[in-house]
Design an enzyme around this catalytic site. Structure first.
Site, mmCIF file in Angstrom:
data_model
loop_
_atom_site.group_PDB
_atom_site.id
_atom_site.type_symbol
_atom_site.label_atom_id
_atom_site.label_comp_id
_atom_site.label_asym_id
_atom_site.label_seq_id
_atom_site.Cartn_x
_atom_site.Cartn_y
_atom_site.Cartn_z
ATOM 1 N N PHE A 189 0.821 -1.205 0.000
ATOM 2 C CA PHE A 189 0.000 0.000 0.000
ATOM 3 C C PHE A 189 0.860 1.262 0.000
ATOM 4 O O PHE A 189 0.629 2.187 -0.789
ATOM 5 C CB PHE A 189 -0.916 -0.008 1.222
ATOM 6 C CG PHE A 189 -1.609 1.297 1.499
ATOM 7 C CD1 PHE A 189 -2.789 1.621 0.862
ATOM 8 C CD2 PHE A 189 -1.067 2.210 2.409
ATOM 9 C CE1 PHE A 189 -3.427 2.835 1.110
ATOM 10 C CE2 PHE A 189 -1.688 3.414 2.666
ATOM 11 C CZ PHE A 189 -2.867 3.730 2.014
ATOM 12 N N ASP A 190 1.855 1.324 0.876
ATOM 13 C CA ASP A 190 2.694 2.517 0.982
ATOM 14 C C ASP A 190 3.401 2.819 -0.336
ATOM 15 O O ASP A 190 3.406 3.960 -0.819
ATOM 16 C CB ASP A 190 3.753 2.327 2.076
ATOM 17 C CG ASP A 190 3.159 2.193 3.457
ATOM 18 O OD1 ASP A 190 2.285 1.322 3.647
ATOM 19 O OD2 ASP A 190 3.574 2.944 4.351
ATOM 20 N N THR A 191 4.026 1.790 -0.902
ATOM 21 C CA THR A 191 4.765 1.979 -2.154
ATOM 22 C C THR A 191 3.841 2.436 -3.266
ATOM 23 O O THR A 191 4.162 3.367 -4.019
ATOM 24 C CB THR A 191 5.462 0.670 -2.554
ATOM 25 O OG1 THR A 191 6.342 0.256 -1.503
ATOM 26 C CG2 THR A 191 6.259 0.851 -3.830
#
Length: 444
Positions: A189-191
């Protein structure tokens, strides 16, 4: 269902899954720090994603013990899913999250939030890979982290240094636009959020942090790495095909240049193309000599020309014809390969004719003939690139970039209400006081 008030400046989400052991101590520490360090209204949301231990019960107890603490319970696992639900339901101006183990020193939180409250940046991330960061973790995790971020920079053109640090913040208006485009609900999700933000013209601010590895971390490194690689392939395909509409987000919120770039003059194009051509020819000669030592003359010519053609198209796209951004890059490379095919026919034809005339010609003679043929092919390449490959881009550049400039941030305020209303029906926020623990959980 309770939500943060319209006057809330900051909402800090703590995503948790089976964290009964350390949850209470971490939330108390976070609460104490926010009370001391922040003058703006803030709230803490514990986002429990399908815990099967006492995590939810402890989280609810904390809402009675501490003010400004709320609970969001999801029946499905996934850190990314929990963050999307919490952030889309929030009315706070700035949305942040921290890992429950508080591995990152909380003193990095004020500079993380300040650049967003001021409007200077769109997303802020903690980085463990800056020169001034102080990090304590094992060699294995250090190697994997640096390798992953190196791969992101080399394969996807990312410019941010640390995609995985669990210490990030985002402006609410930006989140409303970007989060619906993020498909991953877990560790990628972050990437994915950062890649889409960068491709949408967002400004990402980095804060060097102090970080101490949690020895009790239960992240499966191998499984997470595999999921990350699959995510990179999926996002790359989505961006290349246009399935992910980052251009729409750019038009709404992207930071366009103050002045639209002007296409280079014809004379400037000739000079720049000549410079690129000289470097390409030199690279071609070196590659040809390398491949000819084991692949034969014709294959050496093909491989050397193919590699330099791809690099040549990319360099001319940016420096000779002034085409910025990644939109249309795949099409341009495809057209460039067609031009490459024509150039290959010219150079291969010259090589074939040479050996028909002189079957005993050595590699040096081959190289001389091919160099002149390649120079001829380079001239033809310039003509085709100018009148075919980048013709429409040169005509549209002023209109496109001026449109982006005028759009600026004007669309920022038009999407918040719609996304907030749609997200409202997806949330189950449990906040004290509520009648009984059983009824609170069932209401979630």
């Amino acid at each position: 269902m309770n939500k943060s008030s319209d006057s809330t400046g900051l909402e800090v989400v703590v995503p948790v899954y089976n964290e009964q052991a350390g949850l209470a101590a971490s939330v108390r520490q976070l609460h104490a720090y926010l009370s001391e360090a922040f003058d703006i209204p803030w709230v803490i949301t514990i986002a429990d994603n399908a815990s099967v231990d006492r995590t939810l019960e402890i989280a609810i107890d904390l809402t009675y013990e501490l003010d400004k603490v709320r609970v969001l319970h999801l029946d499905e696992k996934g850190r990314g899913r929990a963050l999307k639900r919490a952030w889309l339901a929030s009315n706070a101006k700035v949305l942040a999250y921290v890992d429950v183990d508080l591995s990152t020193d909380l003193r990095g939180l004020p500079p993380l939030v300040a650049v967003l409250l001021s409007g200077h940046s769109d997303i802020a991330i903690g980085t463990r890979l800056a020169a001034s960061s102080r990090v304590s973790r094992g060699g294995k995790r250090e190697f994997i982290s640096r390798s992953y971020n190196f791969l992101l920079r080399r394969t996807m053109g990312a410019t941010f240094s640390d995609a995985q640090c669990g210490f990030k913040a985002i402006r609410a208006d930006v989140a409303k636009e970007l989060l619906p485009l993020v498909e991953d609900n877990d560790w990628f999700f972050d990437t994915e959020l950062l890649i889409l933000a960068e491709r949408s013209g967002m400004r990402i601010h980095e804060v060097p942090v102090d970080w101490v590895d949690d020895p009790d971390s239960r992240v499966d490194i191998i499984a997470t790495a595999k999921e990350d690689l699959r995510g990179m392939v999926r996002v790359t395909r989505g961006l290349a095909s246009g399935r992910i509409p980052v251009d729409r987000v750019y038009e709404a919120l992207g930071r366009a240049p103050f002045e639209p770039p002007k296409p280079p003059t014809f004379f400037s194009q000739v000079v720049r193309f000549a410079a690129v051509g000289v470097m390409s020819t030199a690279a071609y000669a070196l590659l040809y000599l390398l491949f000819a030592s084991f692949a034969g003359n014709f294959w050496a010519n093909f491989l050397a020309l193919l590699i330099t053609a791809i690099a040549n198209t990319a360099a001319n796209r940016r420096f000779t014809f002034g085409v910025r951004g990644r939109q249309g890059a795949a099409v341009h490379q495809f057209q460039g390969l067609i031009v490459f095919g024509i150039a290959w026919l010219i150079t291969s034809g010259s090589l074939l004719e040479l050996h028909l005339i002189n079957p005993r010609a050595n590699t040096t003679v081959d190289l001389i003939v091919l160099t002149f043929a390649n120079l001829l092919a380079t001239v033809l390449r310039f003509v085709l690139l100018r009148v075919w490959v980048f013709r429409s881009q040169r005509r549209a550049i002023d209109h496109t970039d001026l449109g982006h400039l005028e759009a600026g941030h004007t669309g920022a305020g038009h999407t918040e209400a719609g996304h907030a209303d749609s997200a409202q029906g997806q949330q189950a926020l449990v906040a004290a006081p509520v009648a009984a623990t059983a009824s609170r959980v069932s209401a979630s």
